[in-house]
Enzyme design. Sequence first.
Site, PDB file in Angstrom:
ATOM      1  N   GLU A   1      55.936  37.937  27.375  1.00 38.84           N
ATOM      2  CA  GLU A   1      56.978  38.798  27.961  1.00 38.84           C
ATOM      3  C   GLU A   1      56.930  40.225  27.434  1.00 38.84           C
ATOM      4  OE1 GLU A   1      60.810  37.102  28.478  1.00 38.84           O
ATOM      5  OE2 GLU A   1      60.050  35.060  28.411  1.00 38.84           O
TER       6      GLU A   1
ATOM      7  N   ASP B   1      64.599  27.164   8.264  1.00 39.10           N
ATOM      8  CA  ASP B   1      65.292  27.280   9.550  1.00 39.10           C
ATOM      9  C   ASP B   1      66.781  27.457   9.296  1.00 39.10           C
ATOM     10  OD1 ASP B   1      64.484  26.123  12.720  1.00 39.10           O
ATOM     11  OD2 ASP B   1      66.559  26.593  12.159  1.00 39.10           O
TER      12      ASP B   1
ATOM     13  N   TYR C   1      67.945  31.848  40.110  1.00 40.84           N
ATOM     14  CA  TYR C   1      68.303  33.274  40.089  1.00 40.84           C
ATOM     15  C   TYR C   1      67.600  34.004  41.236  1.00 40.84           C
ATOM     16  CZ  TYR C   1      69.636  32.472  35.118  1.00 40.84           C
ATOM     17  OH  TYR C   1      70.188  32.017  33.952  1.00 40.84           O
TER      18      TYR C   1
ATOM     19  N   LYS D   1      66.859  26.703  28.833  1.00 32.90           N
ATOM     20  CA  LYS D   1      65.656  27.224  29.496  1.00 32.90           C
ATOM     21  C   LYS D   1      65.439  26.461  30.804  1.00 32.90           C
ATOM     22  CE  LYS D   1      64.749  29.845  25.881  1.00 32.90           C
ATOM     23  NZ  LYS D   1      64.137  29.372  24.673  1.00 32.90           N
TER      24      LYS D   1
ATOM     25  N   ASN E   1      55.093  30.852  29.165  1.00 33.25           N
ATOM     26  CA  ASN E   1      56.241  29.930  29.099  1.00 33.25           C
ATOM     27  C   ASN E   1      55.814  28.514  28.736  1.00 33.25           C
ATOM     28  OD1 ASN E   1      57.254  32.198  30.785  1.00 33.25           O
ATOM     29  ND2 ASN E   1      59.070  30.923  30.875  1.00 33.25           N
TER      30      ASN E   1
ATOM     31  N   PHE F   1      57.744  31.169  13.699  1.00 30.65           N
ATOM     32  CA  PHE F   1      58.349  30.897  15.013  1.00 30.65           C
ATOM     33  C   PHE F   1      59.791  31.390  15.100  1.00 30.65           C
ATOM     34  CE2 PHE F   1      55.317  27.384  14.411  1.00 30.65           C
ATOM     35  CZ  PHE F   1      54.670  27.332  15.628  1.00 30.65           C
TER      36      PHE F   1
ATOM     37  N   ASP G   1      71.043  37.209  40.629  1.00 38.54           N
ATOM     38  CA  ASP G   1      69.796  37.375  39.878  1.00 38.54           C
ATOM     39  C   ASP G   1      70.076  37.852  38.448  1.00 38.54           C
ATOM     40  OD1 ASP G   1      67.119  37.303  39.394  1.00 38.54           O
ATOM     41  OD2 ASP G   1      66.555  38.798  40.893  1.00 38.54           O
ATOM     42  N   ARG G   2      69.147  37.565  37.547  1.00 40.82           N
ATOM     43  CA  ARG G   2      69.207  38.063  36.166  1.00 40.82           C
ATOM     44  C   ARG G   2      68.971  39.579  36.192  1.00 40.82           C
ATOM     45  NH1 ARG G   2      64.650  35.455  32.377  1.00 40.82           N
ATOM     46  NH2 ARG G   2      66.223  33.914  31.849  1.00 40.82           N
TER      47      ARG G   2
ATOM     48  N   TYR H   1      65.422  40.736  24.638  1.00 42.39           N
ATOM     49  CA  TYR H   1      64.603  39.721  23.951  1.00 42.39           C
ATOM     50  C   TYR H   1      63.174  40.213  23.781  1.00 42.39           C
ATOM     51  CZ  TYR H   1      61.415  35.737  23.606  1.00 42.39           C
ATOM     52  OH  TYR H   1      60.381  34.907  23.243  1.00 42.39           O
TER      53      TYR H   1
ATOM     54  N   THR I   1      55.034  36.341  22.544  1.00 42.03           N
ATOM     55  CA  THR I   1      55.202  35.880  23.919  1.00 42.03           C
ATOM     56  C   THR I   1      54.504  36.830  24.899  1.00 42.03           C
ATOM     57  OG1 THR I   1      56.917  35.813  25.648  1.00 42.03           O
ATOM     58  CG2 THR I   1      57.452  37.048  23.704  1.00 42.03           C
TER      59      THR I   1
HETATM   60  P1  NAD Z   1      63.936  28.069  19.870  1.00 43.40           P
HETATM   61  O1  NAD Z   1      65.059  28.979  20.268  1.00 43.40           O
HETATM   62  O2  NAD Z   1      63.870  26.703  20.446  1.00 43.40           O
HETATM   63  O3  NAD Z   1      63.925  27.900  18.265  1.00 43.40           O
HETATM   64  C1  NAD Z   1      64.137  28.961  17.398  1.00 43.40           C
HETATM   65  C2  NAD Z   1      64.371  28.379  16.005  1.00 43.40           C
HETATM   66  O4  NAD Z   1      64.526  29.479  15.087  1.00 43.40           O
HETATM   67  C3  NAD Z   1      65.639  27.528  15.888  1.00 43.40           C
HETATM   68  O5  NAD Z   1      65.375  26.344  15.187  1.00 43.40           O
HETATM   69  C4  NAD Z   1      66.602  28.411  15.098  1.00 43.40           C
HETATM   70  O6  NAD Z   1      67.526  27.670  14.297  1.00 43.40           O
HETATM   71  C5  NAD Z   1      65.630  29.225  14.225  1.00 43.40           C
HETATM   72  N1  NAD Z   1      66.188  30.518  13.804  1.00 43.40           N
HETATM   73  C6  NAD Z   1      66.814  31.447  14.578  1.00 43.40           C
HETATM   74  N2  NAD Z   1      67.181  32.500  13.820  1.00 43.40           N
HETATM   75  C7  NAD Z   1      66.772  32.249  12.546  1.00 43.40           C
HETATM   76  C8  NAD Z   1      66.827  32.956  11.320  1.00 43.40           C
HETATM   77  N3  NAD Z   1      67.420  34.158  11.258  1.00 43.40           N
HETATM   78  N4  NAD Z   1      66.282  32.416  10.215  1.00 43.40           N
HETATM   79  C9  NAD Z   1      65.676  31.185  10.279  1.00 43.40           C
HETATM   80  N5  NAD Z   1      65.603  30.459  11.404  1.00 43.40           N
HETATM   81  C10 NAD Z   1      66.129  30.982  12.520  1.00 43.40           C
HETATM   82  O7  NAD Z   1      62.611  28.888  20.170  1.00 43.40           O
HETATM   83  P2  NAD Z   1      61.212  28.372  20.757  1.00 43.40           P
HETATM   84  O8  NAD Z   1      61.310  28.286  22.232  1.00 43.40           O
HETATM   85  O9  NAD Z   1      60.759  27.202  19.972  1.00 43.40           O
HETATM   86  O10 NAD Z   1      60.286  29.632  20.423  1.00 43.40           O
HETATM   87  C11 NAD Z   1      59.646  29.729  19.155  1.00 43.40           C
HETATM   88  C12 NAD Z   1      58.862  31.027  19.079  1.00 43.40           C
HETATM   89  O11 NAD Z   1      57.904  31.065  20.124  1.00 43.40           O
HETATM   90  C13 NAD Z   1      59.730  32.276  19.265  1.00 43.40           C
HETATM   91  O12 NAD Z   1      59.288  33.269  18.372  1.00 43.40           O
HETATM   92  C14 NAD Z   1      59.487  32.689  20.702  1.00 43.40           C
HETATM   93  O13 NAD Z   1      59.635  34.092  20.874  1.00 43.40           O
HETATM   94  C15 NAD Z   1      58.050  32.238  20.900  1.00 43.40           C
HETATM   95  N6  NAD Z   1      57.655  31.877  22.275  1.00 43.40           N
HETATM   96  C16 NAD Z   1      58.422  30.997  23.007  1.00 43.40           C
HETATM   97  C17 NAD Z   1      58.011  30.617  24.292  1.00 43.40           C
HETATM   98  C18 NAD Z   1      58.799  29.615  25.101  1.00 43.40           C
HETATM   99  O14 NAD Z   1      58.458  29.379  26.266  1.00 43.40           O
HETATM  100  N7  NAD Z   1      59.825  28.958  24.565  1.00 43.40           N
HETATM  101  C19 NAD Z   1      56.827  31.144  24.817  1.00 43.40           C
HETATM  102  C20 NAD Z   1      56.066  32.039  24.047  1.00 43.40           C
HETATM  103  C21 NAD Z   1      56.494  32.379  22.771  1.00 43.40           C
HETATM  104  P1  TYD Z   2      63.553  30.911  31.132  1.00 38.76           P
HETATM  105  O1  TYD Z   2      63.315  29.462  30.951  1.00 38.76           O
HETATM  106  O2  TYD Z   2      64.859  31.484  30.670  1.00 38.76           O
HETATM  107  O3  TYD Z   2      62.299  31.664  30.487  1.00 38.76           O
HETATM  108  P2  TYD Z   2      61.879  33.230  30.541  1.00 38.76           P
HETATM  109  O4  TYD Z   2      63.013  34.045  31.040  1.00 38.76           O
HETATM  110  O5  TYD Z   2      61.625  33.481  29.094  1.00 38.76           O
HETATM  111  O6  TYD Z   2      60.667  33.281  31.409  1.00 38.76           O
HETATM  112  O7  TYD Z   2      63.427  31.251  32.675  1.00 38.76           O
HETATM  113  C1  TYD Z   2      62.227  30.985  33.397  1.00 38.76           C
HETATM  114  C2  TYD Z   2      62.425  31.521  34.794  1.00 38.76           C
HETATM  115  O8  TYD Z   2      63.457  30.773  35.455  1.00 38.76           O
HETATM  116  C3  TYD Z   2      62.896  32.978  34.813  1.00 38.76           C
HETATM  117  O9  TYD Z   2      62.281  33.632  35.922  1.00 38.76           O
HETATM  118  C4  TYD Z   2      64.386  32.883  35.046  1.00 38.76           C
HETATM  119  C5  TYD Z   2      64.526  31.621  35.903  1.00 38.76           C
HETATM  120  N1  TYD Z   2      65.791  30.860  35.722  1.00 38.76           N
HETATM  121  C6  TYD Z   2      66.560  30.539  36.857  1.00 38.76           C
HETATM  122  O10 TYD Z   2      66.210  30.862  38.005  1.00 38.76           O
HETATM  123  N2  TYD Z   2      67.724  29.832  36.664  1.00 38.76           N
HETATM  124  C7  TYD Z   2      68.156  29.464  35.428  1.00 38.76           C
HETATM  125  O11 TYD Z   2      69.259  28.847  35.318  1.00 38.76           O
HETATM  126  C8  TYD Z   2      67.340  29.788  34.275  1.00 38.76           C
HETATM  127  C9  TYD Z   2      67.758  29.382  32.896  1.00 38.76           C
HETATM  128  C10 TYD Z   2      66.168  30.487  34.489  1.00 38.76           C
END
Ligand code: NAD
Ligand code: TYD
Length: 353
Positions: free
Chosen positions: A134, A32, A215, A197, A187, A79, A289-290, A158, A132
């Site tokens: 997405e 990491d 948003y 998030k 998510n 990850f 909005d985003r 992303y 993901t």
């Molecule tokens: P996160 O942002 O919490 O963690 C990412 C980790 O990767 C961090 O610890 C960071 O230090 C490390 N990292 C970043 N760049 C790096 C590099 N170049 N080399 C080594 N380490 C590096 O992410 P998360 O929410 O835990 O997501 C993990 C994985 O799951 C991602 O691939 C994401 O696309 C996928 N995912 C996330 C969600 C979600 O809801 N969070 C849902 C589906 C899939």
């Molecule tokens: P997020 O947690 O960023 O996940 P993702 O964009 O990967 O789905 O956002 C979840 C949803 O919430 C997305 O529709 C954007 C919305 N959102 C807000 O409305 N306000 C906020 O401040 C954030 C961070 C997200």
Amino acid sequence: MSILVTGGCGFIGGNFILDYLASGGEKVINLDLLTYAGNRSSLAHLPLGSYELIRGDIRDQTLLEKIFSIHQPEAIVHFAAESHVDRSILGPETFIETNVLGTLRLLEMAKNYWKKSEGDLKENFRYIQISTDEVYGSLGPDDPPFKETTPYSPNNPYSASKAAGDHLARAYFHTYGLPVITSNCSNNYGPYQFPEKLIPLMILNALGDKPLPIYGDGLQIRDWLFVSDHTRALRLILKKGTPGQTYNIGGNSEKTNLEVVKTICRLLDSKKPKEDGKSYAELITQVKDRPGHDRRYAIDASKIKKELGFEPKISFEEGLNKTIDWYLDNKTWVDGILTGEYRSWLDTQYGQS
Ligand code: NAD
Ligand code: TYD
């Protein structure tokens, strides 16, 4: 035998390592970079014999070669990523560096290592590409949920960078035979999630008596999965998944963002009532909005149910209760996050901190 996890100091990777070791896994090597999203304290209590953190970049080929040759992992669970859509809109380049170039370097090193390996190691080796929902793009209100066969149609930097990494992983299976399995999950929420998030941001803003920024109209839909259900699915994929296949993982829990935030407010009103007697819901504020905001994600998870017997166990209400309790009970972890980099992110994104 050990497995190599990348990005294990992040939210899902960290939860996966805890779950994997608690379920009888022998040893995890965690590579990491410790970016803003990485937190070593989440795993600091793990014993040295079963867990080792290597601070480094997945793009660093020399480091990767060294890790493979010393640790001889039987699997890679990848990850590591830049994972936040809003950051990708403000600065896409690091997303390409890590999610595309980093994934390519990891695949290349994994291929070289796997080709040279022999016997059981060669036979059983797995590379798991964590992706993901997405990447499939946005659904209309009546569209059927994403299946594994839905064409990729990413709409923001992303998801485009994740899609590119997934395509490379697919190509390494088809071209070189590397035993790649890809998972596309909806998510996640739960303990240790960085509060950029939606769910942790809303919990911590509410507790800090700050606006809860929705948003646009807040009617965008996401399918929410508690993180321990995701990590359990990944353990199953690692053990029983078929190389070359992809598996969609979802929570059967589609909610609008407004529903999510109102539920958080209702739960907080009873767990930690505001001193002024008002509801946290009064902090809900509509903001711009985003750009390119995907309207709806939904997952058809029938393949992983049929082939690997996976179904989520934690309902949304139960998961949200657990999540809020965790953020209330883990003040030290939270306080560690709410400093420098995080405050400047709030300033950049919301014009307040
Ligand atoms: P996160 O942002 O919490 O963690 C990412 C980790 O990767 C961090 O610890 C960071 O230090 C490390 N990292 C970043 N760049 C790096 C590099 N170049 N080399 C080594 N380490 C590096 O992410 P998360 O929410 O835990 O997501 C993990 C994985 O799951 C991602 O691939 C994401 O696309 C996928 N995912 C996330 C969600 C979600 O809801 N969070 C849902 C589906 C899939
Ligand atoms: P997020 O947690 O960023 O996940 P993702 O964009 O990967 O789905 O956002 C979840 C949803 O919430 C997305 O529709 C954007 C919305 N959102 C807000 O409305 N306000 C906020 O401040 C954030 C961070 C997200």
